[in-house]
Design an enzyme around this catalytic site. Structure first.
Site, PDB file in Angstrom:
ATOM      1  N   CYS A 167       0.822  -1.209   0.000  1.00  0.00           N
ATOM      2  CA  CYS A 167       0.000   0.000   0.000  1.00  0.00           C
ATOM      3  C   CYS A 167       0.861   1.267   0.000  1.00  0.00           C
ATOM      4  O   CYS A 167       1.595   1.512  -0.941  1.00  0.00           O
ATOM      5  CB  CYS A 167      -0.966  -0.058   1.185  1.00  0.00           C
ATOM      6  SG  CYS A 167      -2.283   1.170   1.174  1.00  0.00           S
ATOM      7  N   HIS A 168       0.797   2.084   1.049  1.00  0.00           N
ATOM      8  CA  HIS A 168       1.580   3.318   1.155  1.00  0.00           C
ATOM      9  C   HIS A 168       2.956   3.076   1.782  1.00  0.00           C
ATOM     10  O   HIS A 168       3.737   4.010   1.934  1.00  0.00           O
ATOM     11  CB  HIS A 168       0.826   4.353   1.999  1.00  0.00           C
ATOM     12  CG  HIS A 168      -0.342   4.982   1.303  1.00  0.00           C
ATOM     13  ND1 HIS A 168      -1.561   4.349   1.172  1.00  0.00           N
ATOM     14  CD2 HIS A 168      -0.466   6.181   0.695  1.00  0.00           C
ATOM     15  CE1 HIS A 168      -2.398   5.141   0.529  1.00  0.00           C
ATOM     16  NE2 HIS A 168      -1.763   6.256   0.218  1.00  0.00           N
ATOM     17  N   GLY A 169       3.267   1.842   2.132  1.00  0.00           N
ATOM     18  CA  GLY A 169       4.549   1.503   2.753  1.00  0.00           C
ATOM     19  C   GLY A 169       5.782   1.946   1.978  1.00  0.00           C
ATOM     20  O   GLY A 169       6.811   2.247   2.589  1.00  0.00           O
ATOM     21  N   PRO A 170       5.742   2.008   0.630  1.00  0.00           N
ATOM     22  CA  PRO A 170       6.940   2.432  -0.095  1.00  0.00           C
ATOM     23  C   PRO A 170       7.464   3.813   0.292  1.00  0.00           C
ATOM     24  O   PRO A 170       8.629   4.115   0.054  1.00  0.00           O
ATOM     25  CB  PRO A 170       6.498   2.408  -1.565  1.00  0.00           C
ATOM     26  CG  PRO A 170       5.487   1.318  -1.607  1.00  0.00           C
ATOM     27  CD  PRO A 170       4.730   1.476  -0.298  1.00  0.00           C
ATOM     28  N   TRP A 171       6.631   4.664   0.910  1.00  0.00           N
ATOM     29  CA  TRP A 171       7.143   5.950   1.378  1.00  0.00           C
ATOM     30  C   TRP A 171       8.353   5.751   2.288  1.00  0.00           C
ATOM     31  O   TRP A 171       9.324   6.490   2.214  1.00  0.00           O
ATOM     32  CB  TRP A 171       6.070   6.711   2.138  1.00  0.00           C
ATOM     33  CG  TRP A 171       5.141   7.535   1.309  1.00  0.00           C
ATOM     34  CD1 TRP A 171       5.356   8.019   0.049  1.00  0.00           C
ATOM     35  CD2 TRP A 171       3.853   7.995   1.696  1.00  0.00           C
ATOM     36  NE1 TRP A 171       4.273   8.747  -0.370  1.00  0.00           N
ATOM     37  CE2 TRP A 171       3.329   8.757   0.626  1.00  0.00           C
ATOM     38  CE3 TRP A 171       3.083   7.852   2.841  1.00  0.00           C
ATOM     39  CZ2 TRP A 171       2.088   9.362   0.675  1.00  0.00           C
ATOM     40  CZ3 TRP A 171       1.835   8.451   2.886  1.00  0.00           C
ATOM     41  CH2 TRP A 171       1.352   9.200   1.807  1.00  0.00           C
TER      42      TRP A 171
END
Length: 187
Positions: free
Chosen positions: A116-120
């Site tokens: 999900c948004h973990g790549p940030w």
């Protein structure tokens, strides 16, 4: 009697790093499948306090933390997982200890899982350049600008370089992501 293959991750320790605002299923699905495969799973938070989980923007449960991110030695980990949600990755990408932990695990050539948004957090840790991954489509520009190739898939494994990177699109892919993560760690 348990067959030898039923607990292929016995003896491995995996950290799931999270903060308030994490997508609950993106912690629970990997944790459940990793535990079922025999891994020791540590849910780590910045302060060691319980983590307020969400389903998108709706609060859900508080998740117990097994310790602090800063208090965890990356040398004792076999992999790290960064779940998404809107708040958790945004908090963790500005948390020096979280960025150092993810970077240290990746630099040691150990697998990293992200959904999900973990790549940030991975962007901040500098471990996406030249990689391929899937994530929530809203981060496509972010990961591309960070040097990665966006893959439109529910889950994806980048084995092109070390560490192997297992990624999942969003909460709808959490169980598939967790299964792929376990398979990758077992191979």
């Amino acid at each position: 009697m348990t067959s030898p293959d039923s607990r292929p991750l016995a003896g491995k320790t995996v950290a799931i790093v999270a903060a308030d605002g994490v997508e609950q299923i993106e912690v629970e699905a990997p944790r459940q499948q990793l535990l079922a495969a025999g891994a020791t799973v540590l849910v780590l938070s910045p302060d060691g306090n319980p983590i307020r989980a969400y389903h998108y923007i709706d609060p859900t449960d508080e998740l117990a933390s097994d310790g602090t991110i800063a208090g965890t030695d990356p040398a004792g980990l076999d992999a790290v997982v960064v779940p998404g949600g809107l708040g958790s990755p945004d908090t963790l990408r500005t948390d020096d200890a979280a960025v150092r932990l993810v970077s240290a695990v990746a630099d040691a050539g150990k697998p990293v899982g992200v959904i999900c948004h973990g790549p940030w957090v991975l962007l901040e840790a500098g471990v996406l350049d030249g990689r391929s991954l899937t994530c929530v489509p809203a981060l496509r520009t972010d990961v591309t600008n960070g040097g990665a190739t966006y893959v439109d898939a529910a889950s994806h494994v980048d084995r092109g370089s070390t560490p192997h990177l297992v990624s999942g699109r969003n909460f709808e892919a959490a169980h598939e992501f967790a299964r792929v993560l376990v398979d990758e760690l077992a191979s």
